[in-house]
Design a protein around this motif. Structure first.
Motif, short mmCIF file in Angstrom:
data_model
loop_
_atom_site.label_atom_id
_atom_site.label_comp_id
_atom_site.label_asym_id
_atom_site.label_seq_id
_atom_site.Cartn_x
_atom_site.Cartn_y
_atom_site.Cartn_z
N VAL A 219 79.64 32.92 16.60
CA VAL A 219 78.31 32.88 16.03
C VAL A 219 78.39 32.05 14.76
O VAL A 219 79.39 32.07 14.04
CB VAL A 219 77.81 34.30 15.70
N SER A 220 77.34 31.27 14.51
CA SER A 220 77.33 30.45 13.32
C SER A 220 76.03 30.70 12.55
O SER A 220 74.96 30.86 13.15
CB SER A 220 77.42 28.98 13.71
N ASN A 253 82.39 26.43 2.56
CA ASN A 253 82.58 27.43 3.60
C ASN A 253 81.88 27.00 4.88
O ASN A 253 80.71 26.62 4.85
CB ASN A 253 81.99 28.78 3.16
N SER A 254 82.61 27.08 5.97
CA SER A 254 81.98 26.77 7.25
C SER A 254 80.96 27.85 7.56
O SER A 254 81.16 29.02 7.23
CB SER A 254 83.06 26.74 8.34
N PRO A 255 79.85 27.47 8.19
CA PRO A 255 78.88 28.49 8.59
C PRO A 255 79.35 29.31 9.79
O PRO A 255 78.70 30.28 10.18
CB PRO A 255 77.64 27.67 8.95
N LEU A 256 80.49 28.92 10.38
CA LEU A 256 80.99 29.65 11.55
C LEU A 256 81.55 31.01 11.13
O LEU A 256 82.28 31.11 10.15
CB LEU A 256 82.11 28.86 12.21
N ILE A 257 81.19 32.04 11.89
CA ILE A 257 81.76 33.37 11.63
C ILE A 257 83.07 33.44 12.40
O ILE A 257 83.09 33.67 13.60
CB ILE A 257 80.78 34.47 12.07
N LEU A 258 84.15 33.19 11.68
CA LEU A 258 85.44 33.06 12.35
C LEU A 258 86.28 34.33 12.27
O LEU A 258 87.36 34.39 12.84
CB LEU A 258 86.24 31.89 11.75
N VAL A 276 68.41 31.89 11.61
CA VAL A 276 69.56 31.34 10.90
C VAL A 276 70.78 31.26 11.82
O VAL A 276 71.54 30.31 11.78
CB VAL A 276 69.87 32.20 9.65
N PHE A 277 70.93 32.27 12.69
CA PHE A 277 72.18 32.37 13.48
C PHE A 277 72.00 31.84 14.89
O PHE A 277 70.90 31.89 15.45
CB PHE A 277 72.62 33.84 13.57
N LYS A 278 73.10 31.38 15.44
CA LYS A 278 73.11 31.02 16.87
C LYS A 278 74.54 31.05 17.38
O LYS A 278 75.51 31.01 16.60
CB LYS A 278 72.52 29.62 17.06
N PHE A 279 74.67 31.15 18.69
CA PHE A 279 76.00 31.06 19.30
C PHE A 279 76.42 29.61 19.39
O PHE A 279 75.62 28.73 19.70
CB PHE A 279 75.98 31.65 20.72
N THR A 280 77.68 29.35 19.09
CA THR A 280 78.22 28.00 19.26
C THR A 280 79.72 28.14 19.51
O THR A 280 80.19 29.22 19.82
CB THR A 280 77.89 27.13 18.04
N HIS A 281 80.45 27.05 19.39
CA HIS A 281 81.90 27.12 19.59
C HIS A 281 82.61 26.90 18.26
O HIS A 281 82.03 26.37 17.31
CB HIS A 281 82.35 26.10 20.63
N PHE A 283 84.66 24.83 17.26
CA PHE A 283 84.91 23.47 16.79
C PHE A 283 83.63 22.78 16.35
O PHE A 283 83.64 21.60 16.03
CB PHE A 283 85.60 22.66 17.90
N ASP A 284 82.54 23.55 16.35
CA ASP A 284 81.25 22.99 15.94
C ASP A 284 81.31 22.59 14.46
O ASP A 284 81.45 23.44 13.59
CB ASP A 284 80.17 24.05 16.17
N ARG A 285 81.22 21.29 14.19
CA ARG A 285 81.34 20.82 12.81
C ARG A 285 79.99 20.39 12.24
O ARG A 285 79.95 19.71 11.22
CB ARG A 285 82.32 19.65 12.72
#
Ligand code: SF4
Ligand code: SF4
Ligand code: SF4
Ligand code: SF4
Lengths: 314, 271
Positions: A219-220, A253-258, A276-281, A283-285
């Motif tokens: 999730v990002s 900070n990356s917006p990715l929830i890692l 604000v949030f969405k599913f992604t992968h 490596f999404d830059r």
């Protein structure tokens, strides 16, 4: 062309659509949890044996073996080298969660999750105190304890007390008094420790978290610049510590929830009115500007949770 | 905590870290001990619970069985079930077992339960069901067994899939009547698979023959015992083996050279 009648007719539909937009992942998640229970239950209930076994180990359509990798690892620690079928099954499951997010198991499959979610919902409704909050690392210690005790006693130790497998196996093969364990988890979460079981103790969830350390699906907080600090996502997220850096961090900070604690449940996506949030992968830059910091937000996390999200059992 | 606040930040941090680590470690030890106690207690199999064919020794079995129940599903006779906590006390929860008196093992030739087991907790090396050792039958009540009373029940003997090997009827003198025989059901553990059919079919309200886990049913002879009649090698090499001598002429034994017929005759068996 649009008559008043037509408009009236579309209104409930759009309201439904809005409800669905705000509960999409909740509906999907509950459906998925029901699916992973029912697919095992249609055997004993209706004699449709598509899937045999339970979450610890199963055989689908007579060909696909699946094995719980945590149980498998404990068996290894107890010095049993499992047969090929169990080994294959464990590798397949480990790979799947390695890709989809380890703790996706928690949000999408685990039969205890609806129980602890219900406890958490009731906890919120009744406005109870947080209660005992052991360090989040406790569950990792318990992973170690389960493996060490397995090695010392030569048994698959956690399965002696694991409420997850007790509930799943119990529903399929017969409960005995396993209800008591499930009830204990519910009462523990409700009265002693808010989100205590899944959030702090359960080594199964922690193990799956470790498994998904590098998982692809993430999730990002992609549109974090739009965030208005309503804090609904913090209120609804069962692992709220994972949100702060991606959502409230700086541009660096990356917006990715890692974080491995994130269970890919999508509650934050559902709850956020500003998308604000969405599913992604992972490596999404796609660059995402940080959102303007308002000093008050950290205080609000600790305080009373906003009431508007307490409608559904999340 | 008040002591901490007086210390420089770094020291306080380190101290807090050590304290937390120590607390976590202590918690883990306490919890780990409890878990170890619970999971090793489960290794003692209750006396009336039998494992499926090919099950590893109880210790190894608990390391191997993931409690998936695939063996249960594979059994065409619904012999097996998974132990339920509370209802099947003493059994490791979720592990497969059967109770002979309820549903015994029918000893399928293709052993589907073993074929279904994904982990090897049921040993794939078991290819002939006759080699299974699920337990050992014991004629546990020699006072109420009908055959032991001198009647001809014979049911356990008749149902045994390994009839005349696992159970034989051994002829004994009936001391009560003085002139009858007792056909004593006698189990030979080297041929008994522990299937439980004998216990299931015993006609008494509570079975006189029961199948127990072999560890409970059987004694263990001491390693240094030698059964002279099975081993021909003399115990001590230097021992002088004297030639066998029969009694000389004049003894009441026809087998001896010059012997005569004895005057007393034993009653024939089965009269
Ligand atoms: S933390 Fe444990 S009990 Fe909770 S959802 Fe995950 S696996 Fe299930
Ligand atoms: S051998 Fe046949 S009857 Fe016996 S437990 Fe296995 S599947 Fe069931
Ligand atoms: S199939 Fe094997 S691993 Fe599964 S419950 Fe039976 S003995 Fe245990
Ligand atoms: S358990 Fe009983 S019926 Fe089965 S092989 Fe042994 S003696 Fe025969």
């Amino acid at each position: 062309m649009t008559t008043a009648n037509q408009r009236l007719a579309t209104m409930p539909a759009s309201r439904e659509r809005r409800w669905l937009r705000a509960n999409l992942f909740l509906v999907l998640r509950r459906s998925s949890q029901a699916f992973f229970l029912l697919i095992f239950m249609i055997g004993p209930w209706f004699g449709i044996w598509w899937v045999q076994g339970n979450l610890a180990g199963s055989l689908t359509l007579g060909v696909l073996p699946l094995t719980d990798p945590f149980v498998f690892l404990q068996s290894l620690a107890a010095l049993h080298w499992p047969a090929t079928s169990a080994l294959t099954g464990a590798v397949i499951v480990a790979l799947a969660y390695g890709l989809l997010g380890g703790r996706a198991y928690c949000a999408w499959v685990c039969p205890i999750n609806p129980v602890t979610d219900a406890a958490s919902w009731l906890h919120r409704k009744l406005g109870l105190k947080k209660g005992w909050q052991p360090p989040k690392s406790t569950r990792l210690w318990l992973v170690a304890v389960a493996l060490v005790v397995s090695a010392i006693t030569g048994t698959i130790a956690w399965e002696t007390v694991n409420p997850v497998s007790m509930l799943h196996r119990g529903l399929i093969f017969g409960m005995g008094s396993a209800w008591l364990f499930v009830l204990a988890v519910f009462l523990f979460d409700l009265l002693l420790s808010r989100r205590g079981w899944c959030g702090h103790l359960c080594p199964v969830g922690a193990f799956y978290g470790l498994l998904g350390e590098k998982s692809i699906l993430r999730v990002s907080a992609a549109k974090r610049s739009a965030c208005n600090d309503c804090m609904d996502c913090y209120a609804v997220c069962p692992e709220m510590q994972v949100l702060s850096a991606p959502l409230n961090g700086s541009d660096q900070n990356s917006p990715l929830i890692l974080s491995r604690d994130c269970s890919n449940c999508g509650r934050c996506i559902d709850v956020c009115d500003l998308d604000v949030f969405k599913f992604t992968h992972r490596f999404d830059r796609t660059p995402a500007a940080a959102h303007a910091k308002r000093p008050s937000h950290t205080k609000k996390i600790q305080g009373q949770l906003p009431g508007q999200i307490s409608g559904e059992i999340r | 905590m008040s002591a901490l606040t007086k210390l420089p930040a770094k020291v306080a941090d380190r101290r807090r870290f050590l304290q937390e680590a120590a607390r976590a470690l202590a918690g883990c030890c306490v919890f780990g001990l409890a878990l170890a106690k619970l999971s090793s207690d489960a290794k003692a199999l209750p006396a009336q619970a039998l494992r499926p064919p090919g099950a590893l020794d109880e210790g190894a079995f608990l390391a191997a069985c993931i409690r998936c129940g695939l063996c249960v599903r594979a059994c065409p006779y619904d012999t097996l079930s998974l132990a339920e906590i509370g209802s099947d006390p003493g059994l490791a929860t979720g592990t497969p077992f059967f109770t002979a008196r309820q549903v015994p093992c029918e000893m399928c030739e293709d052993i589907p339960c073993v074929a279904a087991c994904p982990t090897g907790a049921l040993d794939k090396g078991l290819s002939r069901i006759d080699d299974a050792r699920m337990g050992t039958a014991v004629l546990i009540d020699q006072e109420n067994c009908l055959n032991a009373l001198g009647l001809r029940c014979d049911v356990c003997y008749r149902v045994c899939p390994a009839i005349d090997q696992a159970i034989t009827l051994d002829l004994q003198h009936n001391a009560r009547s003085g002139h009858h025989a007792i056909f004593m059901p006698t189990v030979h553990a080297d041929a008994c698979t522990g299937c439980g059919k004998c216990e299931k079919s015993c006609v008494l309200p509570e079975a006189a023959i029961k199948v127990l886990p072999t560890a409970i049913a059987r004694a263990k002879p001491a390693d240094h015992y030698r059964l002279g009649w099975e081993e021909n090698t003399p115990l001590v090499d230097e021992l002088i083996d004297l030639p066998d001598r029969l009694p000389g002429p004049g003894t009441d034994n026809l087998a001896a050279p010059g012997g005569f017929e004895p005057s007393f005759k034993f009653p024939e068996a089965g009269q």
